[in-house]
Design an enzyme around this catalytic site. Structure first.
Site, PDB file in Angstrom:
ATOM      1  CG  HIS A 157      -1.029  -6.165   5.244  1.00 38.25           C
ATOM      2  ND1 HIS A 157      -1.148  -5.514   6.459  1.00 38.25           N
ATOM      3  CD2 HIS A 157      -2.128  -5.813   4.544  1.00 38.25           C
ATOM      4  CE1 HIS A 157      -2.264  -4.799   6.470  1.00 38.25           C
ATOM      5  NE2 HIS A 157      -2.884  -4.969   5.317  1.00 38.25           N
ATOM      6  CD  GLU A 194      -5.004  -2.784   9.569  1.00 36.17           C
ATOM      7  OE1 GLU A 194      -6.095  -2.519   9.005  1.00 36.17           O
ATOM      8  OE2 GLU A 194      -4.181  -3.580   9.097  1.00 36.17           O
ATOM      9  CE1 TYR A 215      -9.684   0.659   9.423  1.00 36.13           C
ATOM     10  CE2 TYR A 215      -9.544  -1.725   9.637  1.00 36.13           C
ATOM     11  CZ  TYR A 215      -8.946  -0.500   9.373  1.00 36.13           C
ATOM     12  OH  TYR A 215      -7.609  -0.451   9.077  1.00 36.13           O
ATOM     13  CG  ASN A 270      -3.537  -7.437   8.068  1.00 41.88           C
ATOM     14  OD1 ASN A 270      -3.704  -6.944   9.171  1.00 41.88           O
ATOM     15  ND2 ASN A 270      -4.253  -7.078   7.010  1.00 41.88           N
ATOM     16  CD  GLU A 271      -7.761  -6.806   8.117  1.00 42.18           C
ATOM     17  OE1 GLU A 271      -8.006  -6.782   6.900  1.00 42.18           O
ATOM     18  OE2 GLU A 271      -8.021  -5.859   8.874  1.00 42.18           O
ATOM     19  CD1 TRP A 317      -5.972   2.140   7.277  1.00 42.02           C
ATOM     20  CD2 TRP A 317      -4.255   0.774   7.764  1.00 42.02           C
ATOM     21  NE1 TRP A 317      -5.390   1.765   6.094  1.00 42.02           N
ATOM     22  CE2 TRP A 317      -4.337   0.929   6.369  1.00 42.02           C
ATOM     23  CE3 TRP A 317      -3.249  -0.036   8.310  1.00 42.02           C
ATOM     24  CZ2 TRP A 317      -3.447   0.288   5.503  1.00 42.02           C
ATOM     25  CZ3 TRP A 317      -2.380  -0.668   7.449  1.00 42.02           C
ATOM     26  CH2 TRP A 317      -2.479  -0.507   6.057  1.00 42.02           C
ATOM     27  CD  GLN A 323      -2.950  -1.118   2.270  1.00 46.73           C
ATOM     28  OE1 GLN A 323      -2.675  -1.748   3.275  1.00 46.73           O
ATOM     29  NE2 GLN A 323      -4.068  -0.413   2.176  1.00 46.73           N
ATOM     30  CD  GLU A 345      -8.590   0.672   1.758  1.00 47.18           C
ATOM     31  OE1 GLU A 345      -7.517   0.889   2.335  1.00 47.18           O
ATOM     32  OE2 GLU A 345      -9.407  -0.182   2.141  1.00 47.18           O
ATOM     33  CD1 TRP A 346      -6.374  -2.825   0.812  1.00 49.71           C
ATOM     34  CD2 TRP A 346      -4.819  -3.925  -0.371  1.00 49.71           C
ATOM     35  NE1 TRP A 346      -5.329  -3.152   1.665  1.00 49.71           N
ATOM     36  CE2 TRP A 346      -4.372  -3.824   0.970  1.00 49.71           C
ATOM     37  CE3 TRP A 346      -3.989  -4.569  -1.295  1.00 49.71           C
ATOM     38  CZ2 TRP A 346      -3.150  -4.338   1.398  1.00 49.71           C
ATOM     39  CZ3 TRP A 346      -2.768  -5.093  -0.857  1.00 49.71           C
ATOM     40  CH2 TRP A 346      -2.361  -4.979   0.471  1.00 49.71           C
TER      41      TRP A 346
HETATM   42  C1  PNW Z   1      -7.881  -3.581   6.463  1.00 54.35           C
HETATM   43  N1  PNW Z   1     -13.993  -5.579   6.070  1.00 54.35           N
HETATM   44  O1  PNW Z   1      -8.710  -4.163   5.516  1.00 54.35           O
HETATM   45  C2  PNW Z   1      -6.471  -3.836   5.958  1.00 54.35           C
HETATM   46  O2  PNW Z   1      -5.655  -4.491   6.891  1.00 54.35           O
HETATM   47  C3  PNW Z   1      -5.785  -2.623   5.405  1.00 54.35           C
HETATM   48  O3  PNW Z   1      -4.784  -3.022   4.523  1.00 54.35           O
HETATM   49  C4  PNW Z   1      -6.815  -1.707   4.761  1.00 54.35           C
HETATM   50  O4  PNW Z   1      -6.238  -0.655   4.064  1.00 54.35           O
HETATM   51  C5  PNW Z   1      -7.692  -1.203   5.889  1.00 54.35           C
HETATM   52  O5  PNW Z   1      -8.272  -2.263   6.626  1.00 54.35           O
HETATM   53  C6  PNW Z   1      -8.812  -0.259   5.432  1.00 54.35           C
HETATM   54  O6  PNW Z   1      -9.697  -0.931   4.584  1.00 54.35           O
HETATM   55  C7  PNW Z   1     -10.034  -4.464   5.738  1.00 54.35           C
HETATM   56  O7  PNW Z   1     -14.710  -5.604   5.055  1.00 54.35           O
HETATM   57  C8  PNW Z   1     -10.826  -4.602   4.616  1.00 54.35           C
HETATM   58  O8  PNW Z   1     -14.461  -5.909   7.167  1.00 54.35           O
HETATM   59  C9  PNW Z   1     -12.124  -4.971   4.733  1.00 54.35           C
HETATM   60  C10 PNW Z   1     -12.661  -5.217   5.982  1.00 54.35           C
HETATM   61  C11 PNW Z   1     -11.876  -5.096   7.112  1.00 54.35           C
HETATM   62  C12 PNW Z   1     -10.560  -4.710   6.975  1.00 54.35           C
END
Ligand code: PNW
Length: 453
Positions: free
Chosen positions: A122, A351, A294, A166-167, A399, A21, A406-407
């Site tokens: 990641h 994050e 989040y 990561n996730e 974060w 990123q 952002e992907w």
């Molecule tokens: C995270 N959801 O992604 C990642 O770890 C980061 O790389 C990313 O930039 C950041 O959050 C913001 O999006 C997520 O759908 C993407 O629940 C999707 C989800 C959660 C985290």
């Protein structure tokens, strides 16, 4: 300043990023391509055709970025390593230039008094390994363990906090079930296999780390608490399914050694009978857990594939630019749920943050982002509340440090506490960054003050 929001001694105040990123220069100095290099270069898969070719040019500007962190007073920095910089084919030959990049970065962080938290994976799988089936190939556990060993041998003398994945939920849901993230598959039969292999790889990497490393290793998961939209039994059941799928699918096997039963309900004949010995590999003692938080989800039963559970929009809530409800209480609830369910393992919020529309940089170098300040302030208070309720929380990482890629949403969503001008690579600390520096300096006490801007 009142002590009402003072945080425990030794609490780490940081920011987080990920290699793909921010770094740019994905093929520099002998690096191999990753699945994200390929994905983003396939027409139509990312917003505006955006790629990580330049990103924040952190690969060349890392010294300035460390200086920036020092100016903000951060005491921790969570970053990830690009696997294919270090092992261009994913296994075998090590690329010394790739390893050196991270080695120099770690030295600079330590020199600046900033604790590095290193994430091994990641999302940027070496493309050469995707050619061999990627996370669908059971051999991935060995590949990942080999990479973990290379990294631990090189950096464990200086890096004390390691993260395997990561996730895993996002990797599988985005990469193998719904296809919005690399490698872009959309296959109900693949998703459970990718998930399971990710967890086997996690276990194998922890074992490999224990053989050569002397510090701490953990797993980072994203948790989104699910609240039923009504008392109706079908909404309650949908909520339980959604919770098992997103929140328990990875923590259950990693910490309890089994999957929640709802996964078989969700995936039906796509959910295999796993070899019992896999769970001994997956369930390794962990030194900490990282929680990415989040938003929450208010859940109702619907026809969506394959969960049959969907989200109910909250009419009076604030939503971020990525469409996520601002719900700080969910962070406290999440941290307490983790402790209740999995025991008193040390936790980091690895994050937390928000994309909001930011106005252009004003004369004098100011970016006014009051909504982000409000978001961070309320979530930090929520962390404090969880600590008061008995959770062992050791740090918090915003974060993100920088606006970044952002992907598949490209550069259209800005999460940074530092603004990046992508044309000039100029960094400008946003109001939220200045505010966060003040929180860090006061060890949380500034959270009790009225908003400054
Ligand atoms: C995270 N959801 O992604 C990642 O770890 C980061 O790389 C990313 O930039 C950041 O959050 C913001 O999006 C997520 O759908 C993407 O629940 C999707 C989800 C959660 C985290």
């Amino acid at each position: 300043m009142t002590d009402a929001f003072a945080f425990p001694d030794g609490f780490l105040w940081g920011a987080a990023t990920a290699a793909h990123q921010i770094e740019g220069s994905p093929l520099a100095d002998g690096a191999g391509p990753s699945i994200w290099t390929r994905f983003a270069h396939t027409p139509g898969l990312t917003h505006n055709g955006d790629t990580g070719d330049v990103a924040c040019d952190h690969y060349r500007r890392w010294k300035d970025d460390v200086r920036l962190m020092r100016e903000l007073g951060l005491t921790a920095y969570r970053f990830s390593v690009s696997w294919s910089r270090v092992l261009p084919e994913g296994t075998g030959r090590v690329n010394p230039a790739g390893l050196d990049f991270y080695s120099r970065l770690v030295d600079a962080l330590l020199e600046a008094g900033i604790e590095p938290l290193l994430t091994l994976y990641h999302w940027d799988l070496p493309a050469a390994l995707d050619d061999r089936g990627g996370w669908l190939n059971r051999d991935c556990a060995g590949w990942f363990a080999e990479y973990a060993t290379v990294m631990a041998k090189a950096l464990d003398g200086r890096v004390r906090k390691w993260v395997t994945l990561n996730e895993p939920w996002v990797i599988t849901d985005g990469g193998y079930l719904h296809g919005a993230l690399a490698p872009g598959h959309r296959n109900k039969y693949e998703a459970p296999i990718a998930s399971h292999n990710l967890m086997r790889a996690h276990g194998a990497a922890v074992q490999a780390y224990r053989a050569v490393g002397r510090h701490e290793i953990g797993l980072v998961v994203n948790i989104e608490p699910k609240y039923p939209a009504s008392d109706a039994p079908e909404d309650q059941t949908a909520t339980r399914r959604a919770h098992a799928y997103m929140n328990e699918q990875y923590l259950h096997p990693a910490l309890l050694g089994h999957y929640p039963p709802e996964l078989r309900e969700i995936f039906g004949d796509a959910w295999p009978d796993w070899p019992a010995e896999d769970f001994a590999l997956i369930r390794q003692p962990l030194d900490f857990l990282g929680i990415n938080y989040y938003t929450r989800n208010v859940t109702r039963a619907d026809g969506s594939w394959p969960l049959k559970a969907g989200a109910v929009k909250q009419p009076s809530a604030t939503y971020t630019e990525t469409g996520w409800e601002v719900f700080p209480q969910g962070l406290t609830d999440t941290l307490l749920w983790v402790r209740r369910t999995y025991g008193d393992i040390p936790l980091y919020v690895t994050e937390n943050g928000a994309a909001f529309f930011d106005p252009p940089v004003a004369e004098g170098g100011r970016v006014r982002d009051p909504l982000r300040i409000d978001y961070l302030r309320r979530h930090l208070r929520a962390v404090h509340e969880a600590i008061r309720a008995g959770c062992d929380i050791r740090g918090y990482m915003v974060w993100s440090l920088l606006d970044n890629l952002e992907w598949s949403l490209g550069y259209s969503k800005r999460f940074g506490i530092v603004h990046v001008n992508y044309a000039t690579q100029q960094r400008t600390v946003k109001d939220s960054g200045r505010w966060y520096a003040n929180v860090v300096r006061s060890h949380g006490r500034a959270l009790g003050e009225p908003l400054p801007y």
